[in-house]
Design a protein around this motif. Sequence first.
Motif, mmCIF file in Angstrom:
data_model
loop_
_atom_site.group_PDB
_atom_site.id
_atom_site.type_symbol
_atom_site.label_atom_id
_atom_site.label_comp_id
_atom_site.label_asym_id
_atom_site.label_seq_id
_atom_site.Cartn_x
_atom_site.Cartn_y
_atom_site.Cartn_z
ATOM 1 N N SER A 142 0.832 -1.205 0.000
ATOM 2 C CA SER A 142 0.000 0.000 0.000
ATOM 3 C C SER A 142 0.870 1.259 0.000
ATOM 4 O O SER A 142 0.443 2.306 -0.468
ATOM 5 C CB SER A 142 -0.995 -0.009 1.155
ATOM 6 O OG SER A 142 -0.368 0.326 2.350
ATOM 7 N N GLN A 143 2.138 1.157 0.496
ATOM 8 C CA GLN A 143 3.078 2.279 0.372
ATOM 9 C C GLN A 143 3.323 2.600 -1.093
ATOM 10 O O GLN A 143 3.555 3.737 -1.462
ATOM 11 C CB GLN A 143 4.461 1.891 0.954
ATOM 12 C CG GLN A 143 4.567 1.950 2.434
ATOM 13 C CD GLN A 143 4.573 3.367 2.946
ATOM 14 O OE1 GLN A 143 5.165 4.247 2.358
ATOM 15 N NE2 GLN A 143 3.879 3.577 4.039
ATOM 16 N N ALA A 144 3.310 1.534 -1.908
ATOM 17 C CA ALA A 144 3.702 1.680 -3.315
ATOM 18 C C ALA A 144 2.584 2.247 -4.182
ATOM 19 O O ALA A 144 2.799 2.537 -5.343
ATOM 20 C CB ALA A 144 4.145 0.319 -3.857
ATOM 21 N N LEU A 145 1.380 2.401 -3.613
ATOM 22 C CA LEU A 145 0.265 2.930 -4.414
ATOM 23 C C LEU A 145 -0.105 4.333 -3.958
ATOM 24 O O LEU A 145 -0.052 4.629 -2.766
ATOM 25 C CB LEU A 145 -0.974 2.026 -4.255
ATOM 26 C CG LEU A 145 -0.850 0.599 -4.767
ATOM 27 C CD1 LEU A 145 -2.136 -0.156 -4.504
ATOM 28 C CD2 LEU A 145 -0.530 0.576 -6.254
ATOM 29 N N PRO A 146 -0.508 5.213 -4.885
ATOM 30 C CA PRO A 146 -0.995 6.531 -4.471
ATOM 31 C C PRO A 146 -2.235 6.388 -3.581
ATOM 32 O O PRO A 146 -2.991 5.424 -3.723
ATOM 33 C CB PRO A 146 -1.377 7.198 -5.797
ATOM 34 C CG PRO A 146 -0.695 6.423 -6.859
ATOM 35 C CD PRO A 146 -0.516 5.046 -6.339
ATOM 36 N N VAL A 147 -2.421 7.366 -2.684
ATOM 37 C CA VAL A 147 -3.523 7.297 -1.711
ATOM 38 C C VAL A 147 -4.875 7.087 -2.394
ATOM 39 O O VAL A 147 -5.715 6.319 -1.927
ATOM 40 C CB VAL A 147 -3.555 8.591 -0.865
ATOM 41 C CG1 VAL A 147 -4.740 8.601 0.068
ATOM 42 C CG2 VAL A 147 -2.270 8.710 -0.059
ATOM 43 N N ALA A 148 -5.081 7.751 -3.535
ATOM 44 C CA ALA A 148 -6.380 7.657 -4.215
ATOM 45 C C ALA A 148 -6.686 6.214 -4.631
ATOM 46 O O ALA A 148 -7.843 5.777 -4.591
ATOM 47 C CB ALA A 148 -6.385 8.567 -5.442
ATOM 48 N N LEU A 149 -5.638 5.454 -4.994
ATOM 49 C CA LEU A 149 -5.863 4.054 -5.387
ATOM 50 C C LEU A 149 -6.099 3.178 -4.162
ATOM 51 O O LEU A 149 -6.820 2.188 -4.221
ATOM 52 C CB LEU A 149 -4.671 3.520 -6.194
ATOM 53 C CG LEU A 149 -4.475 4.134 -7.587
ATOM 54 C CD1 LEU A 149 -3.257 3.540 -8.256
ATOM 55 C CD2 LEU A 149 -5.701 3.918 -8.460
ATOM 56 N N ARG A 150 -5.488 3.568 -3.022
ATOM 57 C CA ARG A 150 -5.743 2.797 -1.795
ATOM 58 C C ARG A 150 -7.187 2.981 -1.363
ATOM 59 O O ARG A 150 -7.736 2.179 -0.620
ATOM 60 C CB ARG A 150 -4.846 3.290 -0.657
ATOM 61 C CG ARG A 150 -3.376 3.036 -0.881
ATOM 62 C CD ARG A 150 -2.583 3.560 0.294
ATOM 63 N NE ARG A 150 -1.351 4.180 -0.157
ATOM 64 C CZ ARG A 150 -0.571 4.924 0.606
ATOM 65 N NH1 ARG A 150 -0.901 5.159 1.856
ATOM 66 N NH2 ARG A 150 0.534 5.451 0.131
ATOM 67 N N LYS A 151 -7.812 4.106 -1.792
ATOM 68 C CA LYS A 151 -9.210 4.355 -1.419
ATOM 69 C C LYS A 151 -10.167 3.744 -2.429
ATOM 70 O O LYS A 151 -11.375 3.882 -2.287
ATOM 71 C CB LYS A 151 -9.456 5.860 -1.339
ATOM 72 C CG LYS A 151 -8.761 6.532 -0.164
ATOM 73 C CD LYS A 151 -9.052 8.017 -0.176
ATOM 74 C CE LYS A 151 -8.375 8.701 1.006
ATOM 75 N NZ LYS A 151 -8.357 10.169 0.820
#
Length: 731
Positions: free
Chosen positions: A99-108
């Motif tokens: 999840s560090q490797a993904l932008p926040v918007a994709l984690r949402k």
Amino acid sequence: MPVFVEVALPVPLRQNFSYRVKDEQQTTLQIGLRVKVPFGRQQLIGLITAITDTCALAPQQIKSVTAVLDDAPLLPDSLYKLTLWAARYYFTSQGQMLSQALPVALRKGLDATPLAMVEYHLSEQGRQADSSVLKRAPAQKKLFDLLLENPLTQDEFTTQALSKSALKALQDKQWIEQKNSVITHDLSWRHKLHMNESPHKLNKQQAVAVSVLTQQQGFHCTLLEGITGSGKTEVYLTLLETILKQGKQALILVPEIGLTPQTINRFKRRFDVKVAVIHSGLTDNQRLEAWRQARVGEAAIIIGTRSALFTPMAFPGLIILDEEHDSSFKQQEGVRYHARDLAVMRGHLEDIQVVLGSATPSLETLQNALSGRYHHLELSERAGAAQKVKQGIIDITSQPLKAGMSASLINEMRMHLDAGNQVLLFLNRRGFAPALLCHECGHLHECDRCDAFFTVHQGLNEICCHHCGNQYAIPKQCHQCGSTMLMGHGLGTEQLEQELVKLFPKHPVVRIDRDTTRRKGSLEQQLQGIYMGKYKILVGTQMLAKGHHFPDVTLVGLLDVDGALFSADFRAPERFGQLYTQVSGRAGRADKPGKVLLQTHQSDNPILRDLLQRGYGEFARSQLTERQQALLPPAWHMVLIRAEAHLAQDADAFLAQISQLIPQDKDLEVIGPIPAPLDRKAGKYRRQLMLQAKSRNRLQSVFEHVLTHIEQLPEGKRCRWTIDRDPQDLM
């Protein structure tokens, strides 16, 4: 046939979780897709790490996947491998690392590859409308005027923070219509590269460096060690031209957001290509947009801070880390990864070149370069007409000081200012004064939750703890004896600024620290003012020390270096050497000669003398020898376990249990448990345990084996604990 998936979730448990997949979701399953799954009472988003047809859990324990969010993996294979490797190396869960490797918007859960986007246009009716009706509705008027110029996309609408109610009102009047436009990607830069300016002429050393770098094929890691002002950026730009002409992308990592405006402008001035920018000062949507452009290959150059390391590139060609020694490349909370080490690993996995540039390389990188693991290129002369800087020490023992400045420093400043130049004063302490002292009983007011004194912030009228953020209004009376004679003790940037305004009323002063650059865009405005010559005296913390090019600064003064020479951290001399060299590198960068003055009570300190006489390069090499003799990193490898608890004995007991689990011998030693240098912070007692080993593999295997036992220790439930691999900061 039932199908099951293993999902890595962003939770600290070091394991993945099994879920059942419904029949209608099975068609598109692949490793690396995002899925939404029930976890306890909430729904979480994780990534698939394995697909199986059996599951060890009892049928009633298995929950089903709620939704599959992608039809293709988000991360290319190389980045997926990198995150799994990093999760193992930094002893963290795969889910947290992914999840560090993904932008926040994709984690949402936002869409990673939208095919169309919504655009707002003025309708025929809107074009003929009379906008004076909107006089009383400023939000509608603002939106109407923007749309008169050109249509707005949905993303632009949110990033410019326009009013939704104004949009609805104009839609109700039928002045605005909504259209869907198909997204296209422009990859023309790969076939023909346009330049906005012609390259500068390189000096001999720069030309040698460029020719060595352009001839390397495949994975190579190179340290470019160039003194401040030697023109490292010009080497990057010339190398980039070669890479972009091959149709490949480049990722450039810089330490601080403060450096990005300047760096971005240098690259945009040279190349007519799309530059994607990624740092924490942007909104989630802006970062996602930059991530998408990099992933499809539309952005030829990606510039960002440490989190940009995980940005996928469609055509990877080069990774550059500028100021590689900077401590902000190491994340200090959550997953404590180091962007420099992972960048080298990423270059290895993608088989591309990695360039680490610095005037003051970290000892880790320097050792790798000297031992031949990395290539080593040196730039030892300043580019253009810039001359070497003169340096001097002012011994302030028993001298009268005015707001921390000695008479000789003030006289020197006056000379430089009268000649029409700028002066930079460096003090690494923000606020008005580092402590509040009672003049009658001598009581120093300290934070009730930390072992630290309150800092006085006069402008905000408060005392504030810089460790836990605790703040109160400045008290009227002493807490100890009730006296009203309270005064700030020590010196901060705010007080220095006030005194300078009195001393030099004709010369405008600007202060740059975390307090004055809180508002968005304020740092850019202040830097712009410095370039335009609006300010003559610059006061700042280390935000001013990094990479900035101020042509008119001819005098740099370091007000208080004694604190940096005495510290509980073994890296203190290295940090001080880097800081001093970086700050002094701000003087005399154009054709005016520069001067650096250092105020200290320790004028015969060996570290100081060594640094001033031989320069950072020699100083760092002698520091390396000392570290090898003391068996400290980078000669040995370290893992630091921190524990904090409301009761000191809980943290001690937990760490003592761990130290008994670890087999010790001459190649692996355990130190502790010992109190952290700042023993109490935010109401909790902090203890540390250090593991040091001669070989990295030995440390990895021993600690991996012990980790499962540590997690089952009952004492661990009574404290918060973290593992820090290759710690950069022992505080």
